[in-house]
Write an enzyme that holds these catalytic residues in place. Structure first.
Site, PDB file in Angstrom:
ATOM      1  N   HIS A 127       0.815  -1.216   0.000  1.00  0.00           N
ATOM      2  CA  HIS A 127       0.000   0.000   0.000  1.00  0.00           C
ATOM      3  C   HIS A 127       0.855   1.275   0.000  1.00  0.00           C
ATOM      4  O   HIS A 127       0.315   2.370  -0.209  1.00  0.00           O
ATOM      5  CB  HIS A 127      -0.936   0.041   1.207  1.00  0.00           C
ATOM      6  CG  HIS A 127      -2.005  -1.000   1.181  1.00  0.00           C
ATOM      7  ND1 HIS A 127      -2.827  -1.208   0.093  1.00  0.00           N
ATOM      8  CD2 HIS A 127      -2.381  -1.916   2.115  1.00  0.00           C
ATOM      9  CE1 HIS A 127      -3.665  -2.192   0.355  1.00  0.00           C
ATOM     10  NE2 HIS A 127      -3.410  -2.644   1.579  1.00  0.00           N
ATOM     11  N   ASP A 164      -3.887 -10.596  -2.581  1.00  0.00           N
ATOM     12  CA  ASP A 164      -4.211 -10.027  -1.268  1.00  0.00           C
ATOM     13  C   ASP A 164      -5.663  -9.603  -1.347  1.00  0.00           C
ATOM     14  O   ASP A 164      -6.159  -9.287  -2.435  1.00  0.00           O
ATOM     15  CB  ASP A 164      -3.300  -8.819  -0.986  1.00  0.00           C
ATOM     16  CG  ASP A 164      -3.348  -8.339   0.455  1.00  0.00           C
ATOM     17  OD1 ASP A 164      -2.407  -8.636   1.219  1.00  0.00           O
ATOM     18  OD2 ASP A 164      -4.319  -7.647   0.809  1.00  0.00           O
ATOM     19  N   HIS A 166      -6.739  -6.916  -0.393  1.00  0.00           N
ATOM     20  CA  HIS A 166      -6.696  -5.486  -0.684  1.00  0.00           C
ATOM     21  C   HIS A 166      -5.825  -5.208  -1.910  1.00  0.00           C
ATOM     22  O   HIS A 166      -4.766  -5.813  -2.062  1.00  0.00           O
ATOM     23  CB  HIS A 166      -6.128  -4.701   0.511  1.00  0.00           C
ATOM     24  CG  HIS A 166      -6.836  -4.959   1.800  1.00  0.00           C
ATOM     25  ND1 HIS A 166      -6.331  -5.799   2.784  1.00  0.00           N
ATOM     26  CD2 HIS A 166      -8.020  -4.507   2.270  1.00  0.00           C
ATOM     27  CE1 HIS A 166      -7.170  -5.846   3.804  1.00  0.00           C
ATOM     28  NE2 HIS A 166      -8.201  -5.074   3.521  1.00  0.00           N
ATOM     29  N   ASP A 245      -4.869 -12.608   3.450  1.00  0.00           N
ATOM     30  CA  ASP A 245      -6.103 -12.157   4.095  1.00  0.00           C
ATOM     31  C   ASP A 245      -7.333 -12.382   3.223  1.00  0.00           C
ATOM     32  O   ASP A 245      -8.445 -12.032   3.634  1.00  0.00           O
ATOM     33  CB  ASP A 245      -6.008 -10.688   4.526  1.00  0.00           C
ATOM     34  CG  ASP A 245      -5.327  -9.803   3.506  1.00  0.00           C
ATOM     35  OD1 ASP A 245      -5.023 -10.266   2.391  1.00  0.00           O
ATOM     36  OD2 ASP A 245      -5.069  -8.621   3.830  1.00  0.00           O
TER      37      ASP A 245
END
Length: 308
Positions: A127, A164, A166, A245
């Site tokens: 990120h 992921d 995200h 995740d």
């Protein structure tokens, strides 16, 4: 095939509060599962994770941003960087160590010491944008390692695989439009950081997935969309942002993958690397916050990397 396993005690010292899911226990859970699965002796541990130096960071991040993070390292307590991301007195060194592990793994794999490597490090990185920390991330470990392969080792083409729950917005921001890099990702959408679904650059292969998507749907999309692009691109090295995740037991997301799905994805990536990149893969830990699911998923990922 030899798989290197990089970690460092400094990565355990960074913490953002007892309530925070991105915690030192994540790395301890991985260690526990390595022992329980009995593959600990089948991978090669490497503690030669240096501190990344400024030149390494500046291949991805702006000087003003690096100075900002350095200057906000507290002498005690916590310094908030964004609502989800804070520093303690050890964060600066842990972040340098995480990026340094990715660089050391890249050097070792290119030198032929390992066929591939996994970096069990934190803080995570995907990120982190060139000029902004967010989403638990400070420096973009995979982006820094990929730029190191391109600009220090002189590779012409590298692929980045980001799995992921995200979207890896920071990695996309670093490489969008760079013809030397093909980035393939999947992520839950709409979901934090609410990016990646629209206005994709030509070198971005993003697969936004609805909540509750299970592994078979992800596998089908990868088979139909990622793999043809990767074969066409013929990467000379592959980097993985390995987030776990999207596991069905992880409460930070709402997807339905299990360990076998991560093993399958890794096996497909390894086949690409074997065919086009002399087997060269460097994988770095990103998300994964249910400790049991994280440990089991990393073991599945490592088994597929090592072919055991």
């Amino acid at each position: 095939m030899t798989t290197g396993f990089y970690s460092h005690p400094d990565c355990l010292l960074h913490e953002m509060g007892e309530w925070h899911p991105e915690c030192p226990a994540r790395l301890q859970a991985i260690e526990d599962q390595l022992i329980a699965s009995r593959i600990d002796a089948l991978i090669e541990r490497d503690d030669s994770a240096p501190l990344a130096d400024e030149a390494d960071l500046l291949r991805v991040h702006t000087r003003a941003y690096v100075d900002f993070i350095r200057s906000h390292a507290p002498l005690e307590g916590h310094a908030e960087i964004d609502p989800d991301t804070s520093m303690n007195p050890h964060t600066w060194r842990a972040a340098l160590r995480a990026a340094g592990a990715a660089i050391a793994a890249t050097d070792a794999v290119i030198a032929g010491r390992y066929e591939n490597a996994f970096c069990s490090v934190r803080p995570p990185g995907h990120h982190a944008e060139p000029a902004r920390a967010m989403g638990f991330c400070f420096f973009n470990n995979v982006a820094i390692a990929a730029r190191h392969a391109l600009e220090v080792h002189g590779l012409s083409r590298v692929a980045i695989i980001d799995f992921d729950v995200h979207h890896g917005n920071g990695t996309e921001a670093a490489f969008a439009g760079d013809s030397r890099v093909l980035m393939c990702s999947f992520f839950q959408h709409p979901f934090y950081p609410f990016s990646g679904a629209d206005h994709q650059a030509a070198n971005m292969v993003n697969l936004p997935m609805a909540a509750r998507t299970k592994g078979m749907e992800v596998r089908e999309a990868i088979d139909m969309i990622w793999l043809p692009r990767l074969h066409e691109f013929k990467p000379e090295m592959v980097f993985i942002s390995a987030g776990f995740d999207a596991h069905r037991e992880d409460d930070l997301g709402n997807m339905g993958l299990v360990e076998d799905d991560f093993a399958w994805i890794t096996a497909q990536v390894r086949e690409i690397a074997d065919r086009h990149a002399k087997g060269r893969i460097v994988s770095c830990l990103e998300g994964g916050y249910n400790l049991s699911a994280l440990g089991r998923s990393v073991v599945a990922h490592l088994r597929a990397l090592a072919g055991i």
